[in-house]
Design a protein around this motif. Sequence first.
Motif, PDB file in Angstrom:
ATOM      1  N   UNK A 279       0.940  -1.302   0.080  1.00 28.89           N
ATOM      2  CA  UNK A 279       0.009  -0.094   0.020  1.00 28.89           C
ATOM      3  C   UNK A 279       0.696   1.259   0.088  1.00 28.89           C
ATOM      4  N   UNK A 280       2.192   1.094   0.554  1.00 26.49           N
ATOM      5  CA  UNK A 280       2.830   2.585   0.516  1.00 26.49           C
ATOM      6  C   UNK A 280       3.389   2.800  -0.889  1.00 26.49           C
ATOM      7  N   UNK A 281       3.667   1.754  -1.487  1.00 28.83           N
ATOM      8  CA  UNK A 281       4.013   1.964  -3.148  1.00 28.83           C
ATOM      9  C   UNK A 281       2.603   2.272  -3.898  1.00 28.83           C
ATOM     10  N   UNK A 282       1.441   1.917  -3.484  1.00 26.53           N
ATOM     11  CA  UNK A 282       0.373   2.170  -4.068  1.00 26.53           C
ATOM     12  C   UNK A 282       0.132   3.742  -3.827  1.00 26.53           C
ATOM     13  N   UNK A 283       0.332   3.981  -2.580  1.00 30.12           N
ATOM     14  CA  UNK A 283       0.186   5.604  -2.114  1.00 30.12           C
ATOM     15  C   UNK A 283       1.120   6.409  -2.785  1.00 30.12           C
TER      16      UNK A 283
END
Length: 250
Positions: free
Chosen positions: A93-97
């Motif tokens: 999710x950190x890379x998605x965000x």
Amino acid sequence: MQVTTRRPMVAGNWKMNGDTSLIKTMQSTLAQADLSNMDWVICPPMPLLGLFDKSTKLGSQNVSQFDSGAHTGETSTSLLKEVGCQYVIIGHSERRQDNHESDQLIAEKVKKTLDAGLTPIFCFGEPESVRDDGSLFEYLSAQLDAVLEVIGISAFADLVMAYEPIWAIGTGKTASPEQAQEVHAFVRDYLAKQDANIAQQQVILYGGSVKGSNADELFSQPDVDGGLIGGASLKPDDFLSICLAANKLG
Ligand code: PEP
């Protein structure tokens, strides 16, 4: 009745943390224990990948969708293989965000990783607002469908999944064992609609504020096969306790 041969697994996502001293203490702490019933994997920042003992299973936290060329700052599957990587976290999710990685790009990276003979750790999970508005399962299905459409159900035999509710990552707010089990069972049923055998064998990790103190009850859920661990993977004793909890499942 199908026989399950899912091997428990714990992967430590060091994010942008860790150094050579942590590599040494982590390796020596884990070497003391009998973890023969499970796999443990460390996913450190890229520059540390080449500095581990050969016996440590390694994952990277990202991979390029390209093979080589003018892509400053990116790392290809072949370079990851050169430094002994076997796994790649994709869709965190950190890379998605932070990096605006879309479902489509994530699916492309999963395919690229599989084609290279590496194992993707495919992460998916919802923000709190989605749970609150009642669209949890639609949201998760869309994340799964994006990958299913690109690689097909049979390729799921070669990847690991990680359910990571965004509201539980790095917040100290762990999903309850029942909340984790509900989603893991949903995912297994969702895959079973396409292939019951693959669904039954699919390793599905839970991630989100797992610690030594809550790993046992999370991992004792029937569809939880281990964990993807952030903060606690930087503390060798805590990480060891989590690995021991997974080892009991094997
Ligand atoms: C993660 O970043 O994948 C994660 C699960 O972090 P934490 O364990 O710190 O919640």
